[in-house]
Design a protein around this motif. Sequence first.
Motif, PDB file in Angstrom:
ATOM      1  N   VAL A  35      -6.075  -1.476  -6.974  1.00 50.34           N
ATOM      2  CA  VAL A  35      -6.669  -2.647  -7.626  1.00 50.34           C
ATOM      3  C   VAL A  35      -5.682  -3.203  -8.649  1.00 50.34           C
ATOM      4  O   VAL A  35      -5.385  -4.409  -8.669  1.00 50.34           O
ATOM      5  N   ALA A  36      -5.153  -2.332  -9.485  1.00 50.91           N
ATOM      6  CA  ALA A  36      -4.252  -2.757 -10.558  1.00 50.91           C
ATOM      7  C   ALA A  36      -3.001  -3.451 -10.026  1.00 50.91           C
ATOM      8  O   ALA A  36      -2.480  -4.371 -10.666  1.00 50.91           O
TER       9      ALA A  36
ATOM     10  N   ALA B  86       0.800  -1.231   0.000  1.00 50.08           N
ATOM     11  CA  ALA B  86       0.000   0.000   0.000  1.00 50.08           C
ATOM     12  C   ALA B  86       0.837   1.287   0.000  1.00 50.08           C
ATOM     13  O   ALA B  86       0.526   2.210  -0.761  1.00 50.08           O
ATOM     14  N   PRO B  87       1.876   1.401   0.831  1.00 46.41           N
ATOM     15  CA  PRO B  87       2.630   2.670   0.847  1.00 46.41           C
ATOM     16  C   PRO B  87       3.188   3.074  -0.514  1.00 46.41           C
ATOM     17  O   PRO B  87       3.232   4.254  -0.846  1.00 46.41           O
ATOM     18  N   ARG B  88       3.599   2.093  -1.327  1.00 42.58           N
ATOM     19  CA  ARG B  88       4.178   2.404  -2.644  1.00 42.58           C
ATOM     20  C   ARG B  88       3.178   3.042  -3.594  1.00 42.58           C
ATOM     21  O   ARG B  88       3.558   3.790  -4.489  1.00 42.58           O
ATOM     22  N   PHE B  89       1.889   2.725  -3.400  1.00 45.32           N
ATOM     23  CA  PHE B  89       0.867   3.177  -4.338  1.00 45.32           C
ATOM     24  C   PHE B  89      -0.125   4.161  -3.725  1.00 45.32           C
ATOM     25  O   PHE B  89      -1.101   4.530  -4.369  1.00 45.32           O
ATOM     26  N   MET B  90       0.135   4.590  -2.476  1.00 49.08           N
ATOM     27  CA  MET B  90      -0.826   5.446  -1.766  1.00 49.08           C
ATOM     28  C   MET B  90      -1.041   6.780  -2.469  1.00 49.08           C
ATOM     29  O   MET B  90      -2.186   7.236  -2.594  1.00 49.08           O
ATOM     30  N   ASP B  91       0.009   7.442  -2.921  1.00 51.04           N
ATOM     31  CA  ASP B  91      -0.162   8.742  -3.589  1.00 51.04           C
ATOM     32  C   ASP B  91      -1.011   8.600  -4.851  1.00 51.04           C
ATOM     33  O   ASP B  91      -1.920   9.395  -5.097  1.00 51.04           O
ATOM     34  N   ALA B  92      -0.742   7.574  -5.641  1.00 53.07           N
ATOM     35  CA  ALA B  92      -1.511   7.354  -6.872  1.00 53.07           C
ATOM     36  C   ALA B  92      -2.960   6.976  -6.548  1.00 53.07           C
ATOM     37  O   ALA B  92      -3.890   7.415  -7.238  1.00 53.07           O
ATOM     38  N   HIS B  93      -3.161   6.195  -5.500  1.00 53.69           N
ATOM     39  CA  HIS B  93      -4.520   5.825  -5.074  1.00 53.69           C
ATOM     40  C   HIS B  93      -5.283   7.073  -4.625  1.00 53.69           C
ATOM     41  O   HIS B  93      -6.446   7.266  -5.007  1.00 53.69           O
ATOM     42  N   ASN B  94      -4.641   7.935  -3.852  1.00 57.88           N
ATOM     43  CA  ASN B  94      -5.290   9.167  -3.406  1.00 57.88           C
ATOM     44  C   ASN B  94      -5.616  10.093  -4.572  1.00 57.88           C
ATOM     45  O   ASN B  94      -6.646  10.775  -4.565  1.00 57.88           O
ATOM     46  N   GLU B  95      -4.759  10.124  -5.574  1.00 55.44           N
ATOM     47  CA  GLU B  95      -5.025  10.915  -6.784  1.00 55.44           C
ATOM     48  C   GLU B  95      -6.234  10.334  -7.521  1.00 55.44           C
ATOM     49  O   GLU B  95      -7.087  11.075  -8.022  1.00 55.44           O
ATOM     50  N   TRP B  96      -6.332   9.021  -7.586  1.00 59.19           N
ATOM     51  CA  TRP B  96      -7.482   8.354  -8.203  1.00 59.19           C
ATOM     52  C   TRP B  96      -8.773   8.728  -7.460  1.00 59.19           C
ATOM     53  O   TRP B  96      -9.787   9.030  -8.097  1.00 59.19           O
ATOM     54  N   ILE B  97      -8.716   8.743  -6.148  1.00 63.13           N
ATOM     55  CA  ILE B  97      -9.887   9.146  -5.354  1.00 63.13           C
ATOM     56  C   ILE B  97     -10.248  10.604  -5.653  1.00 63.13           C
ATOM     57  O   ILE B  97     -11.414  10.936  -5.855  1.00 63.13           O
TER      58      ILE B  97
ATOM     59  N   THR C   3     -12.941   1.543 -11.448  1.00 62.58           N
ATOM     60  CA  THR C   3     -12.417   0.742 -10.347  1.00 62.58           C
ATOM     61  C   THR C   3     -11.147   0.015 -10.760  1.00 62.58           C
ATOM     62  O   THR C   3     -10.173  -0.044  -9.997  1.00 62.58           O
ATOM     63  N   GLN C   4     -11.107  -0.521 -11.963  1.00 60.96           N
ATOM     64  CA  GLN C   4      -9.905  -1.206 -12.441  1.00 60.96           C
ATOM     65  C   GLN C   4      -8.732  -0.239 -12.607  1.00 60.96           C
ATOM     66  O   GLN C   4      -7.569  -0.666 -12.566  1.00 60.96           O
ATOM     67  N   ASP C   5      -9.020   1.050 -12.781  1.00 61.20           N
ATOM     68  CA  ASP C   5      -7.974   2.064 -12.919  1.00 61.20           C
ATOM     69  C   ASP C   5      -7.353   2.467 -11.582  1.00 61.20           C
ATOM     70  O   ASP C   5      -6.345   3.169 -11.556  1.00 61.20           O
ATOM     71  N   ASP C   6      -7.958   2.050 -10.467  1.00 65.73           N
ATOM     72  CA  ASP C   6      -7.388   2.347  -9.154  1.00 65.73           C
ATOM     73  C   ASP C   6      -6.042   1.626  -9.044  1.00 65.73           C
ATOM     74  O   ASP C   6      -5.972   0.412  -9.222  1.00 65.73           O
TER      75      ASP C   6
END
Length: 94
Positions: A68-69, A14-25, A62-65
């Motif tokens: 998820v990816a 999760a930490p590696r992708f948190m910034d990108a996940h937050n941008e997706w949100i 959702t698949q673009d999160d």
Amino acid sequence: MFVITLRFLDKSKAPRFMDAHNEWIRRGFDDGVFLLVGGLQPNAGGVILAHNASAEEIGVRTQDDPFVAEGVVSAEILTVTPARADERLAFLRV
């Protein structure tokens, strides 16, 4: 209306992708699709309340999160057809 559950599969990633996940949100809110985002307790993942999109669009979004990816979470999309709602949520009855 859709309820999207995101359940952790591999929290260590999760930490590696948190910034990108937050941008997706953020994009989901900016696009007017996400109404609410919150955590599943206890620390099990997250939930998103979404509307203003088709089931197909929600699936693609959702698949673009990145979570998820990248296999951080598994996603489940529940389709809800509101039958009754408080007047403050009347916009959800389509």
